[in-house]
Design an enzyme around this catalytic site. Structure first.
Site, PDB file in Angstrom:
ATOM      1  N   ASP A 189       5.784   5.221  27.057  1.00  0.00           N
ATOM      2  CA  ASP A 189       4.746   4.574  27.816  1.00  0.00           C
ATOM      3  C   ASP A 189       3.211   4.519  27.155  1.00  0.00           C
ATOM      4  OD1 ASP A 189       6.261   3.880  29.780  1.00  0.00           O
ATOM      5  OD2 ASP A 189       6.180   5.786  30.813  1.00  0.00           O
ATOM      6  N   HIS A 248     -10.184  -5.402   4.168  1.00  0.00           N
ATOM      7  CA  HIS A 248      -9.979  -6.560   3.094  1.00  0.00           C
ATOM      8  C   HIS A 248     -10.307  -7.654   3.698  1.00  0.00           C
ATOM      9  CE1 HIS A 248      -6.912  -3.924   0.956  1.00  0.00           C
ATOM     10  NE2 HIS A 248      -8.097  -3.192   1.036  1.00  0.00           N
ATOM     11  N   ARG A 262     -10.692   7.857  -8.095  1.00  0.00           N
ATOM     12  CA  ARG A 262     -11.361   6.717  -7.583  1.00  0.00           C
ATOM     13  C   ARG A 262     -12.893   6.902  -7.126  1.00  0.00           C
ATOM     14  NH1 ARG A 262      -7.523   5.028  -4.824  1.00  0.00           N
ATOM     15  NH2 ARG A 262      -7.823   5.210  -2.581  1.00  0.00           N
TER      16      ARG A 262
HETATM   17  N1  GLY Z   1      -9.157   1.692   1.879  1.00  0.00           N
HETATM   18  C1  GLY Z   1      -8.542   0.605   1.213  1.00  0.00           C
HETATM   19  C2  GLY Z   1      -9.177   0.134   0.099  1.00  0.00           C
HETATM   20  O1  GLY Z   1      -9.799   0.864  -0.575  1.00  0.00           O
HETATM   21  O2  GLY Z   1      -9.114  -0.989  -0.413  1.00  0.00           O
HETATM   22 MN    MN Z   2     -11.628  -0.821  -0.598  1.00  0.00          MN
HETATM   23 MN    MN Z   3     -11.132   2.601   0.113  1.00  0.00          MN
END
Ligand code: GLY
Ligand code: MN
Ligand code: MN
Length: 437
Positions: free
Chosen positions: A34, A356, A404
């Site tokens: 639910d 995005h 990154r």
């Molecule tokens: N967090 C998704 C991207 O870096 O594109």
């Molecule tokens: Mn990104």
């Molecule tokens: Mn990202």
């Protein structure tokens, strides 16, 4: 001053060649049993209305004498609201949202035949709301059988997405204020995560800490599922399991962004769990930082976004050659795409209501010619390097390293502004923060 959403709807009406646009919000999403997910409006619908309830459809009827902007929404029903929360209701919608007329959503099907009479074209995004699409297409088919009765039916069904995407790509001052807020909250959350990092803390604790900061500061929550990846998990680009403990000597990659009033931030930092980068980690981080610096420098009006990617690739390749992780010349390693083993994603994307975000990357009707950047666009710049833990073709000291570094960058008339500059990324600044909380 005219309501910003009224003005946006007028802009879309002006861009329409005629006819009617049918723009539903998102469907409420069932989770299990639910339980439902917290509602998140469709981004186009939100951009046009600022209306946050499910079960609503906006109709823009170009040239309709009784009013062009119609909203179908849930009526107020006290017995329902006790369960689902307060509703704006039909009566208040005109005044609050600035539409020309509002109707109960239950009347949509009955009103559509009249509203679609002579509508050319019908703007509707197919594939997004099958539950609405089926009856709508059935209705168009029925209307087409009745043209002999003097009821011209839509001949063409046109996707409104490109028109909306083009408008959403250029952020106005109000949108930028919201994005700055999302960026500020996100930066503080990353700093809090760095401070709280020490061996033995878990990825889910880091995730909880950043999302606590998001919610505490009034953000909707994360704009996308938080990636809290320690050690070799950072080499899995969309790692969201977040269930491991942080180990001494390894790296922590956090890709997390707050969503404020449906606008996203998108930030990644990679820091040493023990507080000091090891020499191989430091070498990789320095390469990624340099790639990001050069790439951000390309974010300027009149330059094309592809250049930011090409420049990042070149910097990464130069670094990989120095580390002897690639061979040959820079040109050869770029041409052969040998770098893709270690850098397999693009350097950035549009950012806005969607992480995005909407917006074409190429000039209209071209698949090769990249468009130029212009003031008001917001992009991410996020180079990285990823070395699989089982890659025996590279020295052991690099295996399992994933780095990154991602910032959100606004194109300004003079160049750019890094909206997420408050989040430290340089080596000394990051090392000073880690474990300090
Ligand atoms: N967090 C998704 C991207 O870096 O594109
Ligand atoms: Mn990104
Ligand atoms: Mn990202």
């Amino acid at each position: 001053m005219e309501n910003v959403h009224v003005a946006r709807r007028r802009r879309l009406l002006a861009a329409m060649e005629g006819g009617v646009a049918v723009i539903p919000t998102a469907a409420a999403k069932h989770r299990n049993g639910d339980a439902e997910y917290r509602f998140r409006p469709d981004s186009d619908f939100w951009w046009l209305t600022g209306f946050h309830e499910p079960d609503a459809v906006l109709l823009l009827c170009k040239g309709r004498p009784d009013g062009e902007q119609l909203l179908f929404l849930q009526p107020r029903q006290r017995d329902q609201e006790i369960w689902t929360g307060r509703r704006l209701g039909v009566e208040r919608a005109v005044e609050r949202l600035g539409v020309d007329a509002a109707f109960p959503i239950g009347e949509l099907q009955a009103q559509l035949p009249k509203l679609l009479r002579g509508a050319e074209p019908l703007y509707f995004k197919t594939g997004a709301r099958p539950d609405l699409e089926r009856p709508l297409l059935d209705l168009v088919a029925t209307l087409r059988t009745r043209v002999r009765e003097g009821n011209p039916a839509p001949e063409r069904i046109v996707d409104p997405t490109p028109l909306l995407a083009e408008m959403r790509l250029h952020k106005d001052a109000g949108e930028l204020a919201t994005m700055r807020e999302a960026a500020a909250i996100t930066c503080d959350a990353h700093v809090a995560a760095m401070r709280a990092t020490r061996p033995g803390v878990t990825e889910h604790a880091i995730e909880a800490l950043v999302e606590h900061e998001f919610r505490r500061r009034g953000a909707n929550g994360p704009a996308y599922t938080t990636i809290a990846a320690s050690g070799a998990n950072a080499t899995i680009l969309h790692y969201i399991q977040n269930d491991c403990a942080l180990k001494a000597g390894e790296l922590m990659l956090l890709d997390a962004g707050a969503e404020v009033a449906c606008y996203a931030a998108d930030v990644t930092r990679t820091w040493p769990i023990s507080g000091r980068y090891s020499p191989p980690q430091r070498r990789v981080v320095e390469i990624v930082l340099e790639a990001q610096r050069r790439s951000i420098d390309c974010v300027r009006p009149g330059r094309c976004f592809q250049e930011a990617h090409d420049v990042a690739v070149r910097a990464l390749v130069e670094g990989l050659l120095e580390l002897k992780l690639l061979t040959g010349s820079v040109e050869e390693a770029i041409a052969s795409k040998a770098f893709r083993r270690f850098y397999m994603h693009r350097t950035g994307h549009w950012l806005g209501l969607d992480v995005h975000d909407a917006g074409a990357y190429f000039v209209p009707r071209s698949t090769t010619q990249h468009r130029d950047l212009a003031p008001g666009m917001v992009v991410t710049v996020e180079p990285g390097l990823y070395f699989a833990e089982d890659d025996t073709t590279i020295p052991a000291e690099y295996r399992g390293i994933g780095v990154r570094i991602e910032d959100d960058v606004l194109v300004t008339p003079e160049g750019h502004e890094v909206l997420t500059a408050a989040c430290p990324k340089e080596i000394a600044a990051v090392e000073a923060l880690v474990g300090s909380g």
